[in-house]
Design an enzyme around this catalytic site. Structure first.
Site, PDB file in Angstrom:
ATOM      1  N   LYS A  93       0.692  -1.260  -0.077  1.00 14.68           N
ATOM      2  CA  LYS A  93      -0.110  -0.121  -0.073  1.00 14.68           C
ATOM      3  C   LYS A  93       0.763   1.448  -0.020  1.00 14.68           C
ATOM      4  O   LYS A  93       0.741   2.194  -0.987  1.00 14.68           O
ATOM      5  CB  LYS A  93      -0.743  -0.123   1.123  1.00 14.68           C
ATOM      6  CG  LYS A  93      -1.633   1.293   1.433  1.00 14.68           C
ATOM      7  CD  LYS A  93      -2.221   1.115   2.897  1.00 14.68           C
ATOM      8  CE  LYS A  93      -1.237   1.213   3.759  1.00 14.68           C
ATOM      9  NZ  LYS A  93      -1.283   2.258   4.668  1.00 14.68           N
ATOM     10  N   THR A  94       1.595   1.439   0.955  1.00 19.17           N
ATOM     11  CA  THR A  94       2.576   2.760   0.962  1.00 19.17           C
ATOM     12  C   THR A  94       3.335   2.697  -0.097  1.00 19.17           C
ATOM     13  O   THR A  94       3.587   3.924  -0.641  1.00 19.17           O
ATOM     14  CB  THR A  94       3.336   2.569   2.338  1.00 19.17           C
ATOM     15  OG1 THR A  94       2.633   1.887   3.276  1.00 19.17           O
ATOM     16  CG2 THR A  94       4.232   3.772   2.657  1.00 19.17           C
ATOM     17  N   ARG A 112      -0.231  -8.938  10.998  1.00 21.29           N
ATOM     18  CA  ARG A 112       0.996  -8.543  11.149  1.00 21.29           C
ATOM     19  C   ARG A 112       2.078  -9.601  11.215  1.00 21.29           C
ATOM     20  O   ARG A 112       3.460  -9.449  10.957  1.00 21.29           O
ATOM     21  CB  ARG A 112       1.064  -8.012  12.839  1.00 21.29           C
ATOM     22  CG  ARG A 112       0.268  -6.983  13.192  1.00 21.29           C
ATOM     23  CD  ARG A 112       0.259  -5.643  12.109  1.00 21.29           C
ATOM     24  NE  ARG A 112      -0.743  -6.086  10.947  1.00 21.29           N
ATOM     25  CZ  ARG A 112      -0.666  -5.363   9.893  1.00 21.29           C
ATOM     26  NH1 ARG A 112       0.203  -4.445   9.607  1.00 21.29           N
ATOM     27  NH2 ARG A 112      -1.495  -5.683   8.747  1.00 21.29           N
ATOM     28  N   GLN A 163      -9.276  -3.016   7.658  1.00 24.54           N
ATOM     29  CA  GLN A 163      -8.180  -2.649   8.753  1.00 24.54           C
ATOM     30  C   GLN A 163      -8.773  -1.408   9.349  1.00 24.54           C
ATOM     31  O   GLN A 163      -7.987  -0.745  10.075  1.00 24.54           O
ATOM     32  CB  GLN A 163      -6.880  -2.297   8.398  1.00 24.54           C
ATOM     33  CG  GLN A 163      -6.255  -3.589   7.661  1.00 24.54           C
ATOM     34  CD  GLN A 163      -4.684  -3.646   7.547  1.00 24.54           C
ATOM     35  OE1 GLN A 163      -4.121  -3.171   8.223  1.00 24.54           O
ATOM     36  NE2 GLN A 163      -4.344  -3.649   6.201  1.00 24.54           N
ATOM     37  N   ASP A 166      -3.683   8.721   2.667  1.00 23.66           N
ATOM     38  CA  ASP A 166      -3.224   7.355   3.246  1.00 23.66           C
ATOM     39  C   ASP A 166      -4.320   6.889   4.245  1.00 23.66           C
ATOM     40  O   ASP A 166      -4.817   7.852   5.055  1.00 23.66           O
ATOM     41  CB  ASP A 166      -1.776   7.584   3.885  1.00 23.66           C
ATOM     42  CG  ASP A 166      -1.266   6.550   4.207  1.00 23.66           C
ATOM     43  OD1 ASP A 166      -1.692   5.118   3.461  1.00 23.66           O
ATOM     44  OD2 ASP A 166      -0.235   6.233   4.636  1.00 23.66           O
ATOM     45  N   GLU A 167      -4.502   5.550   4.374  1.00 21.08           N
ATOM     46  CA  GLU A 167      -5.500   5.229   5.502  1.00 21.08           C
ATOM     47  C   GLU A 167      -6.719   5.812   5.334  1.00 21.08           C
ATOM     48  O   GLU A 167      -7.391   6.421   6.537  1.00 21.08           O
ATOM     49  CB  GLU A 167      -4.862   5.350   6.899  1.00 21.08           C
ATOM     50  CG  GLU A 167      -3.203   4.902   6.991  1.00 21.08           C
ATOM     51  CD  GLU A 167      -3.016   3.486   7.379  1.00 21.08           C
ATOM     52  OE1 GLU A 167      -4.165   2.541   7.167  1.00 21.08           O
ATOM     53  OE2 GLU A 167      -2.076   3.087   7.906  1.00 21.08           O
TER      54      GLU A 167
END
Length: 744
Positions: free
Chosen positions: A43-44, A607, A261, A230-231
């Site tokens: 994603k980033t 994670r 998430q 973002d997010e």
DNA sequence: GGATTGTGTATTTTT
DNA sequence: TACACAATCC
């Protein structure tokens, strides 16, 4: 037929190694774009590459970009990554948190919302104090309507983008007999008087600006030709409205996020924002990133099986070409201590196999669960770190120190004044403060100004008046040398002369040394700043303390704290009904909350790169009561083919009965002597002793006037080594050790 | 003004 | 159980 050779184009280096979906997202044409990026799908990378791509291809210049994140850490990382990709500074770009962008906008147009450009940003403590004042001024019973409650309410309303007059009637019924709006308005009024903002205002005022001033809106719309977020699943309504306004014209908005998430609804985040994206921006492209590069097949399978039980989601199917790896292990233990023992034992085994401790994490639902683990880690001597907890600038001593600096820079900062006027004790107590408040209200002046006038009159008792006069003199002196000293020297001077440092030196608690260390760290941090003013701005917005990175230690943290991180091995502890999913969440939020708890479990599982173990305890002590726990329903939602159950099977249906005769291998041992606690106390003592100045190290003279934190002012009558015999004004004659005494 | 006793509450956390 | 905070006493 042969294709012409593709010339390697140097500026396109940032596209190397992207998979087809990532590439599509990075190179997508103008227009609204939603990138649904599952956990571990890059994603980033996509966000930073898209930004770099926009710049490299000349579609936008740095000054035309607005890129928003939720944390300063994320913003910093993004800036660094983009700079590396384009090999150029991102100077001129609006890149930062929503709040930082809000301040930037607000500083430029403060007067339009009734503030001066130098407005202060309040921290949580200040907000609470303000809220309390509002409750009191309204004559409400503080027990029935606590300040925290009002503050929470106001924050919730601000998250929704509501100014006092826009709060819907239906919202008003539950607090203070419908007086919520009035209290909210009073709170805002106080803020304006103080020339201050709270965090919510940074967005709310910005929203006000953009709606009330079409010409401003147009200016910003024209300026920001590309908006990246973002997010996105974490945005609240105010942030959403902000983005929608700015993106309205060109609609060049790229949002990246993962509805699975979304775990922050309790602080205003609306999953709805990401679920509704295509309606909000008709014609939007949606690109799914589903190829996972992080976890093994079993871990991914377990996570996917779990999250499939949620209804409110876009739906993604994560896949990997990596190996299946080990199944997720599920272990049932007798109680929390045994759970900790088991986990630590597993970690020791990994360590023996050469796994770095830094690649291992223990994730829990709630902060109190870390205690059992900490105790076990200390007992076994395994290095660990509890991540999270109060952050650097939220620590009491740091806030106190900052209040001192604020007061020096901003003479009328009432909140800072109130915080430290009697810290260390100067004999200016509640009664004096009340008189001050009364007089200040009458004249409409700040507390400091009022104090200056009051010390010239008889209104305060002589003693108090003297103390106050001395304090005001000190303030003046500090302000007088402000221009001559570096911020660091200034801080050191103020903290020393005020007696604040001495106060902690005299404190007989184990954490006093830590606090002194933090103060020192603060002073060091000041080195980087030109002036105190710029430092204070920085500190109001930026979170991070110096997190000592790099050490090879096990991380212990909450599931919320783990978002965005990854570890080779993850232990998920405390999967019991009531704890996880949390009973409180269920009570308050019902089915919606259950889905959020499930997303939290999903975040936890994803994670892990290579190994994941989930544990639960049959007995847990909650608020001092032993309670019998039922294994979490989430355990049953993990597909059997991806799970290996240790110690008998809770899998088919996690009813306690199905675990077998209460785990035969595990005998009850809830009551156990705690040698550990005693050890810790001793350790603490040693620290106190070490933190005191060595006995006899200070030079006192007979007849000298001194101040003692407990006994107040006195005169030295006799000296015997490090022991002083003192005639206290109030407490009479006493012998004390010199390190607890300061020159008056 | 400060120490002491009593009461109520008890996730998740960033800005 | 443990802690923070407020009312109460000295």
């Amino acid at each position: 037929m042969s294709l012409p050779p593709i010339e390697p184009v140097e500026p396109m280096a940032h596209l190397a190694g992207l998979n087809p979906e990532q590439l599509a997202a990075v190179t997508a044409p103008d227009g609204p774009l939603l990138v649904l990026a599952g956990a571990g799908t890059g994603k980033t990378r996509v966000l930073t590459c898209r930004l770099a791509h926009l710049l490299v291809t000349g579609r936008v210049r740095p000054g035309e970009v607005l890129a928003v994140t939720f944390t300063n850490k994320a913003a910093r990382e993004m800036a660094e990554r983009v700079e590396r990709l384009i090999d150029r500074s991102v100077q001129g770009m609006w890149l930062g948190t929503f709040h930082a962008m809000g301040v930037r906008m607000l500083r430029a147009h403060a007067e339009l919302v009734g503030l001066e450009p130098s407005f202060t940003i309040l921290d949580t403590d200040d907000q609470l104090r303000l809220s309390k004042q509002v409750i009191q001024a309204a004559g409400l019973d503080e027990r029935r309507w606590p300040a925290r409650g009002l503050l929470a309410l106001i924050q919730r309303w601000k998250d929704k983008g509501w100014t006092p007059e826009r709060v819907p009637e239906a919202e008003l019924s539950d607090f203070a007999l419908g007086r919520g709006r009035e209290l909210y308005a009073a709170y805002q009024e106080r803020l304006r008087t103080l020339n201050a903002c709270d965090f919510g205002d940074l967005l709310l005022h910005g929203l006000e600006l953009l709606t009330a001033r079409p010409e401003l809106l147009e200016r910003y719309q024209r300026r920001f030709r590309a908006i990246l977020v973002d997010e996105y699943q974490d945005t609240n309504v105010a942030q959403y409205l902000w983005l929608r306004l700015l993106a309205q014209g060109h609609r060049n908005i790229t949002c990246v996020g993962d509805d699975d998430q979304s775990i922050y609804s309790w602080r205003g985040a609306e999953v709805g924002n990401i679920l509704r994206f295509e309606q909000d921006f008709p014609g939007a492209s949606v690109i799914r990133l589903e190829r996972n590069y992080r976890s093994t097949g079993h871990i991914l399978g377990a996570a996917a099986g779990l999250i499939a039980h949620n209804r409110a989601r876009h739906g993604k199917t994560l896949w990997t070409e990596g190996e299946a790896g080990e199944p997720v292990r599920v272990a049932g233990l007798w109680d929390e201590e045994e759970e900790a023992r088991w986990v630590v034992q597993e970690i020791e085994a990994l360590q023996r196999r050469g796994e770095p401790l830094a690649s291992i994490a223990v994730l829990v639902r709630a902060g109190f669960q870390t205690r059992a683990f900490e105790e076990r880690f200390i007992q076994t001597g395994l290095p660990y770190r509890v991540v999270g907890g109060p952050r650097f600038y939220e620590r009491q001593e740091i806030r106190d120190a900052i209040a001192y600096l604020r007061l020096v820079v901003q003479p009328d900062d009432d909140l800072a004044f109130e915080r430290i006027v009697n810290l260390p004790r100067r004999g200016i107590g509640e009664a004096a403060l009340k008189t001050l408040h009364g007089a200040a209200r009458g004249s409409g002046r700040s507390l400091v100004r009022t104090a200056r006038e009051l010390v010239l009159t008889d209104e305060l008792p002589a003693r108090t008046r003297g103390a106050l006069a001395r304090f005001l003199d000190q303030l003046d002196r500090w302000r007088g040398v402000l221009g001559e000293r570096s911020p660091r020297a200034m801080a050191e001077l103020v903290l020393e002369e005020s007696g604040y440092v001495a106060m902690w030196q005299a404190e007989r608690t184990p954490d006093a040394q830590g606090r002194l260390d933090n103060l020192k760290e603060l002073a060091e941090a000041l080195e980087e700043f030109e002036g105190l003013g710029s430092f204070l701005e920085h500190v109001a917005l930026v979170v991070d303390g110096a997190a000592e990175a790099g050490a090879d230690v096990v991380s212990v943290m909450t599931l919320h704290g783990a978002k965005g991180l990854e570890f080779d091995t993850v232990f998920l502890a405390g999967w019991e009904e009531g704890l996880f999913p949390s009973q409180r969440a269920l009570d308050e939020g019902g089915a919606r909350a259950l889905e959020e708890e499930r997303r939290l479990a999903y975040v936890g599982l994803t994670r892990a790169r290579r190994r994941c173990a989930v544990s639960f305890a049959a007995n847990r002590r909650l608020y001092g009561q032993w309670t019998t726990a039922v294994p979490s329903r989430f355990l049953a939602e993990l597909p059997a083919e991806h799970v290996e159950v240790l110690h008998r099977s809770p899998r088919a249906r996690p009813d306690w009965e199905l675990l077998g005769d209460p785990l035969p291998a595990l005998r009850p041992a809830p009551f156990r002597t705690r040698r550990l606690a005693a050890d810790r106390v001793l350790e603490g003592r040693a620290e106190i002793l070490a933190s005191r100045p060595p006995a006899g190290s200070r030079t006192f003279r007979v007849g000298e006037r001194i101040f003692h934190d407990k006994f107040g002012y006195g005169r030295i009558e006799a000296i015997d080594g490090d022991k002083l015999e003192i005639a206290f004004e109030k407490a009479g004659r006493k012998k004390v050790v010199d390190s607890f005494v300061d020159p008056a």
